[in-house]
Write a protein that holds these residues in place. Structure first.
Motif, PDB file in Angstrom:
ATOM      1  N   GLY A  12       0.998  -1.368   0.066  1.00 27.02           N
ATOM      2  CA  GLY A  12      -0.091   0.003   0.027  1.00 27.02           C
ATOM      3  C   GLY A  12       0.544   1.341   0.063  1.00 27.02           C
ATOM      4  N   GLY A  13       1.869   1.173   0.799  1.00 27.87           N
ATOM      5  CA  GLY A  13       2.952   2.514   0.713  1.00 27.87           C
ATOM      6  C   GLY A  13       3.244   2.803  -0.519  1.00 27.87           C
ATOM      7  N   SER A  15       2.319   1.621  -3.501  1.00 29.45           N
ATOM      8  CA  SER A  15       1.561   1.947  -4.420  1.00 29.45           C
ATOM      9  C   SER A  15       1.109   3.550  -4.455  1.00 29.45           C
ATOM     10  N   CYS A  16       0.851   4.041  -3.041  1.00 22.87           N
ATOM     11  CA  CYS A  16       0.514   5.316  -3.026  1.00 22.87           C
ATOM     12  C   CYS A  16       1.694   6.368  -3.274  1.00 22.87           C
ATOM     13  N   VAL A  37      -4.970   6.427  -4.554  1.00 17.86           N
ATOM     14  CA  VAL A  37      -4.854   6.754  -3.150  1.00 17.86           C
ATOM     15  C   VAL A  37      -6.033   6.341  -2.313  1.00 17.86           C
ATOM     16  N   VAL A  38      -7.079   6.541  -2.897  1.00 19.37           N
ATOM     17  CA  VAL A  38      -8.528   6.236  -2.269  1.00 19.37           C
ATOM     18  C   VAL A  38      -8.614   4.862  -2.150  1.00 19.37           C
ATOM     19  N   ALA A  40      -5.843   2.533  -1.928  1.00 24.31           N
ATOM     20  CA  ALA A  40      -4.978   1.962  -1.407  1.00 24.31           C
ATOM     21  C   ALA A  40      -4.705   2.267   0.013  1.00 24.31           C
ATOM     22  N   PHE A  41      -5.013   3.798   0.472  1.00 23.94           N
ATOM     23  CA  PHE A  41      -4.725   4.231   1.692  1.00 23.94           C
ATOM     24  C   PHE A  41      -5.650   3.572   2.836  1.00 23.94           C
ATOM     25  N   PRO A  42      -6.811   3.227   2.678  1.00 25.35           N
ATOM     26  CA  PRO A  42      -7.479   2.529   3.857  1.00 25.35           C
ATOM     27  C   PRO A  42      -6.950   1.233   4.287  1.00 25.35           C
ATOM     28  N   THR A  44      -3.767   0.232   3.805  1.00 23.21           N
ATOM     29  CA  THR A  44      -2.658   0.517   4.331  1.00 23.21           C
ATOM     30  C   THR A  44      -2.578   0.866   5.663  1.00 23.21           C
ATOM     31  N   VAL A  45      -3.828   1.748   6.206  1.00 28.32           N
ATOM     32  CA  VAL A  45      -3.754   2.100   7.586  1.00 28.32           C
ATOM     33  C   VAL A  45      -4.202   0.966   8.371  1.00 28.32           C
TER      34      VAL A  45
END
Length: 66
Positions: A12-13, A15-16, A37-38, A40-42, A44-45
């Motif tokens: 995730g990191g 890819s962002c 980002v929309v 991959a970010f959730p 990833t967190v």
């Protein structure tokens, strides 16, 4: 479990970060960057929280909450 969460966190990191670099260089439009980002970010967190809370052994992962 910690290793799996770490792999998801890394993917995730990366890819962002890649989407940011490609948009900054002008290779992809803003909407592609935003979509990456929309999406991959959730995860990833969540992977970060799971990686942080997971032990090295066979213990249960604590409940993170909603």
């Amino acid at each position: 479990m910690k290793r799996s969460a770490g792999k998801l966190l890394a993917v995730g990191g990366i890819s962002c970060g890649t989407a940011f670099a490609l948009h900054w260089a002008g290779w992809i439009p803003l909407w592609v960057f935003a979509a990456v980002v929309v999406l991959a970010f959730p995860p990833t967190v969540l992977a970060l929280f799971l990686w942080w809370m997971a032990g090295e052994g066979k213990e249960d992962i604590p409940f993170i909450g909603y």
